[in-house]
Design an enzyme around this catalytic site. Sequence first.
Site, PDB file in Angstrom:
ATOM      1  N   ILE A  12      12.603 -95.560 -46.425  1.00  0.00           N
ATOM      2  CA  ILE A  12      11.816 -94.405 -46.889  1.00  0.00           C
ATOM      3  C   ILE A  12      10.332 -94.703 -46.703  1.00  0.00           C
ATOM      4  O   ILE A  12       9.818 -95.692 -47.201  1.00  0.00           O
ATOM      5  CB  ILE A  12      12.090 -94.098 -48.379  1.00  0.00           C
ATOM      6  CG1 ILE A  12      13.557 -93.747 -48.595  1.00  0.00           C
ATOM      7  CG2 ILE A  12      11.216 -92.930 -48.847  1.00  0.00           C
ATOM      8  CD1 ILE A  12      13.930 -93.523 -50.052  1.00  0.00           C
ATOM      9  N   HIS A  13       9.660 -93.833 -45.970  1.00  0.00           N
ATOM     10  CA  HIS A  13       8.213 -93.887 -45.778  1.00  0.00           C
ATOM     11  C   HIS A  13       7.726 -92.447 -45.694  1.00  0.00           C
ATOM     12  O   HIS A  13       8.517 -91.511 -45.820  1.00  0.00           O
ATOM     13  CB  HIS A  13       7.840 -94.714 -44.541  1.00  0.00           C
ATOM     14  CG  HIS A  13       8.528 -94.277 -43.293  1.00  0.00           C
ATOM     15  ND1 HIS A  13       8.026 -93.296 -42.478  1.00  0.00           N
ATOM     16  CD2 HIS A  13       9.700 -94.673 -42.726  1.00  0.00           C
ATOM     17  CE1 HIS A  13       8.843 -93.117 -41.443  1.00  0.00           C
ATOM     18  NE2 HIS A  13       9.874 -93.934 -41.581  1.00  0.00           N
ATOM     19  N   GLY A  14       6.448 -92.255 -45.512  1.00  0.00           N
ATOM     20  CA  GLY A  14       5.866 -90.913 -45.560  1.00  0.00           C
ATOM     21  C   GLY A  14       6.561 -89.883 -44.702  1.00  0.00           C
ATOM     22  O   GLY A  14       6.875 -88.784 -45.152  1.00  0.00           O
ATOM     23  N   ALA A  17      10.041 -89.191 -46.167  1.00  0.00           N
ATOM     24  CA  ALA A  17       9.960 -88.526 -47.465  1.00  0.00           C
ATOM     25  C   ALA A  17       9.428 -87.103 -47.364  1.00  0.00           C
ATOM     26  O   ALA A  17       9.961 -86.190 -47.993  1.00  0.00           O
ATOM     27  CB  ALA A  17       9.083 -89.343 -48.415  1.00  0.00           C
TER      28      ALA A  17
END
Length: 166
Positions: A12-14, A17
Amino acid sequence: MIVQIRVDDRLIHGQVALVWSKELSTPGIIVADDDAANKETVKMTLKMACPPGIKLIVKSVKDAPGVINDPRAKDMRIFGLTKTVTAALELVKACGDNVQEVNLANCGIFDGKLNVEKTTLNKTVRLTSEQLEASKELAELMGDKFFNQLIPQSAKTPISELLKKL
Protein backbone atom coordinates in the site's frame (compact mmCIF):
# COMPACT_ATOMS: atom_id res chain seq x y z
CA MET A 1 -14.38 -11.63 -4.84
CA ILE A 2 -10.99 -10.20 -5.75
CA VAL A 3 -11.49 -7.74 -8.59
CA GLN A 4 -7.73 -7.40 -8.96
CA ILE A 5 -4.56 -8.69 -7.35
CA ARG A 6 -1.82 -6.12 -7.73
CA VAL A 7 1.74 -7.36 -7.40
CA ASP A 8 3.68 -4.43 -5.97
CA ASP A 9 6.86 -4.52 -3.86
CA ARG A 10 5.54 -1.58 -1.83
CA LEU A 11 2.06 -3.03 -1.11
CA ILE A 12 0.00 0.00 0.00
CA HIS A 13 1.35 3.39 -1.09
CA GLY A 14 -0.20 6.61 -2.38
CA GLN A 15 -1.04 5.37 -5.86
CA VAL A 16 -2.63 2.19 -4.54
CA ALA A 17 -4.48 3.91 -1.72
CA LEU A 18 -5.75 6.92 -3.61
CA VAL A 19 -5.97 5.90 -7.27
CA TRP A 20 -6.47 2.15 -7.58
CA SER A 21 -8.89 1.64 -4.70
CA LYS A 22 -11.16 4.33 -6.23
CA GLU A 23 -10.72 3.09 -9.80
CA LEU A 24 -11.67 -0.45 -8.80
CA SER A 25 -14.47 0.74 -6.46
CA THR A 26 -13.32 -1.56 -3.69
CA PRO A 27 -14.47 -1.07 -0.12
CA GLY A 28 -11.93 -3.63 1.06
CA ILE A 29 -8.25 -4.44 0.60
CA ILE A 30 -6.57 -7.72 1.49
CA VAL A 31 -2.80 -7.81 1.77
CA ALA A 32 -1.46 -11.34 1.31
CA ASP A 33 2.10 -11.19 2.59
CA ASP A 34 3.84 -13.38 5.15
CA ASP A 35 6.13 -10.62 6.41
CA ALA A 36 3.28 -8.16 6.91
CA ALA A 37 1.08 -10.78 8.58
CA ASN A 38 3.80 -11.69 11.09
CA LYS A 39 5.13 -8.23 12.01
CA GLU A 40 2.89 -5.90 13.97
CA THR A 41 4.84 -2.79 12.94
CA VAL A 42 4.42 -3.61 9.24
CA LYS A 43 0.74 -4.33 9.79
CA MET A 44 0.26 -1.02 11.63
CA THR A 45 2.07 0.88 8.86
CA LEU A 46 -0.21 -0.66 6.24
CA LYS A 47 -3.27 0.29 8.29
CA MET A 48 -2.02 3.88 8.48
CA ALA A 49 -1.54 3.96 4.68
CA CYS A 50 -5.01 2.57 4.01
CA PRO A 51 -7.59 5.22 3.04
CA PRO A 52 -10.34 6.05 5.54
CA GLY A 53 -13.49 4.03 4.95
CA ILE A 54 -11.69 1.08 3.36
CA LYS A 55 -11.49 -2.11 5.37
CA LEU A 56 -8.02 -3.67 5.47
CA ILE A 57 -7.23 -7.31 6.16
CA VAL A 58 -3.62 -8.50 6.40
CA LYS A 59 -3.06 -12.25 6.10
CA SER A 60 -0.27 -14.64 5.24
CA VAL A 61 -0.32 -16.00 1.70
CA LYS A 62 -1.44 -19.35 3.11
CA ASP A 63 -4.33 -17.83 5.12
CA ALA A 64 -5.59 -15.27 2.57
CA PRO A 65 -7.61 -17.78 0.48
CA GLY A 66 -9.73 -18.52 3.56
CA VAL A 67 -10.93 -14.92 3.48
CA ILE A 68 -11.20 -14.71 -0.32
CA ASN A 69 -13.13 -17.97 -0.64
CA ASP A 70 -15.44 -17.26 2.30
CA PRO A 71 -19.04 -17.28 0.97
CA ARG A 72 -19.63 -13.93 2.72
CA ALA A 73 -17.00 -12.33 0.44
CA LYS A 74 -18.57 -13.64 -2.77
CA ASP A 75 -20.41 -10.42 -3.63
CA MET A 76 -17.84 -8.03 -2.12
CA ARG A 77 -15.41 -6.14 -4.33
CA ILE A 78 -11.97 -6.69 -2.80
CA PHE A 79 -8.61 -5.37 -3.97
CA GLY A 80 -5.76 -7.82 -3.33
CA LEU A 81 -2.15 -6.84 -2.83
CA THR A 82 0.96 -8.99 -2.68
CA LYS A 83 4.68 -8.42 -3.17
CA THR A 84 5.50 -11.38 -5.39
CA VAL A 85 4.28 -13.21 -8.45
CA THR A 86 4.66 -16.51 -6.59
CA ALA A 87 2.21 -15.27 -3.95
CA ALA A 88 -0.24 -14.13 -6.65
CA LEU A 89 0.05 -17.54 -8.32
CA GLU A 90 -0.70 -19.28 -5.01
CA LEU A 91 -3.79 -17.11 -4.54
CA VAL A 92 -5.05 -17.75 -8.07
CA LYS A 93 -4.57 -21.49 -7.66
CA ALA A 94 -6.32 -21.53 -4.29
CA CYS A 95 -9.12 -19.14 -5.22
CA GLY A 96 -9.83 -19.88 -8.89
CA ASP A 97 -12.76 -17.87 -10.21
CA ASN A 98 -12.75 -15.68 -7.09
CA VAL A 99 -9.85 -13.76 -8.69
CA GLN A 100 -10.80 -11.73 -11.76
CA GLU A 101 -7.39 -10.39 -12.81
CA VAL A 102 -3.74 -9.96 -11.79
CA ASN A 103 -1.77 -6.78 -12.39
CA LEU A 104 2.01 -7.25 -12.26
CA ALA A 105 2.82 -3.61 -11.59
CA ASN A 106 6.07 -3.13 -9.61
CA CYS A 107 8.18 -6.16 -8.90
CA GLY A 108 11.87 -6.56 -8.16
CA ILE A 109 12.52 -2.84 -7.98
CA PHE A 110 11.94 -2.21 -4.28
CA ASP A 111 12.37 -5.76 -2.98
CA GLY A 112 15.78 -5.21 -1.40
CA LYS A 113 17.35 -8.03 -3.45
CA LEU A 114 20.22 -6.10 -4.97
CA ASN A 115 22.67 -8.95 -5.60
CA VAL A 116 20.21 -11.36 -7.20
CA GLU A 117 20.17 -11.92 -10.95
CA LYS A 118 16.88 -10.75 -12.44
CA THR A 119 15.19 -10.79 -15.82
CA THR A 120 13.82 -7.41 -16.87
CA LEU A 121 10.36 -7.48 -18.46
CA ASN A 122 10.01 -3.70 -18.54
CA LYS A 123 11.09 -0.67 -16.48
CA THR A 124 8.96 -1.67 -13.47
CA VAL A 125 9.22 -5.46 -13.53
CA ARG A 126 12.46 -7.33 -12.78
CA LEU A 127 11.98 -10.98 -11.93
CA THR A 128 14.13 -13.57 -10.20
CA SER A 129 14.18 -16.99 -11.89
CA GLU A 130 11.52 -18.20 -9.43
CA GLN A 131 9.30 -15.19 -10.15
CA LEU A 132 9.83 -15.63 -13.90
CA GLU A 133 8.65 -19.27 -13.76
CA ALA A 134 5.63 -18.23 -11.69
CA SER A 135 4.87 -15.53 -14.28
CA LYS A 136 4.92 -18.08 -17.08
CA GLU A 137 2.52 -20.32 -15.16
CA LEU A 138 0.23 -17.45 -14.26
CA ALA A 139 0.20 -16.29 -17.90
CA GLU A 140 -0.98 -19.77 -18.91
CA LEU A 141 -3.68 -19.82 -16.23
CA MET A 142 -4.96 -16.26 -16.64
CA GLY A 143 -4.20 -15.34 -20.25
CA ASP A 144 -4.80 -11.64 -20.91
CA LYS A 145 -6.17 -11.22 -17.38
CA PHE A 146 -2.53 -11.27 -16.20
CA PHE A 147 -1.09 -7.95 -17.30
CA ASN A 148 1.10 -4.97 -16.48
CA GLN A 149 -0.61 -1.63 -15.86
CA LEU A 150 0.96 1.04 -13.67
CA ILE A 151 -1.92 3.50 -13.60
CA PRO A 152 -5.54 3.11 -14.71
CA GLN A 153 -5.05 5.53 -17.60
CA SER A 154 -2.30 3.41 -19.19
CA ALA A 155 -2.99 0.43 -21.41
CA LYS A 156 -2.93 -3.11 -20.06
CA THR A 157 0.01 -5.04 -21.51
CA PRO A 158 -0.50 -8.80 -21.26
CA ILE A 159 2.43 -10.44 -19.47
CA SER A 160 2.41 -13.15 -22.16
CA GLU A 161 3.47 -10.46 -24.68
CA LEU A 162 6.32 -9.33 -22.44
CA LEU A 163 7.44 -12.93 -21.92
CA LYS A 164 7.55 -13.53 -25.69
CA LYS A 165 10.12 -10.73 -26.04
CA LEU A 166 12.63 -12.50 -23.77
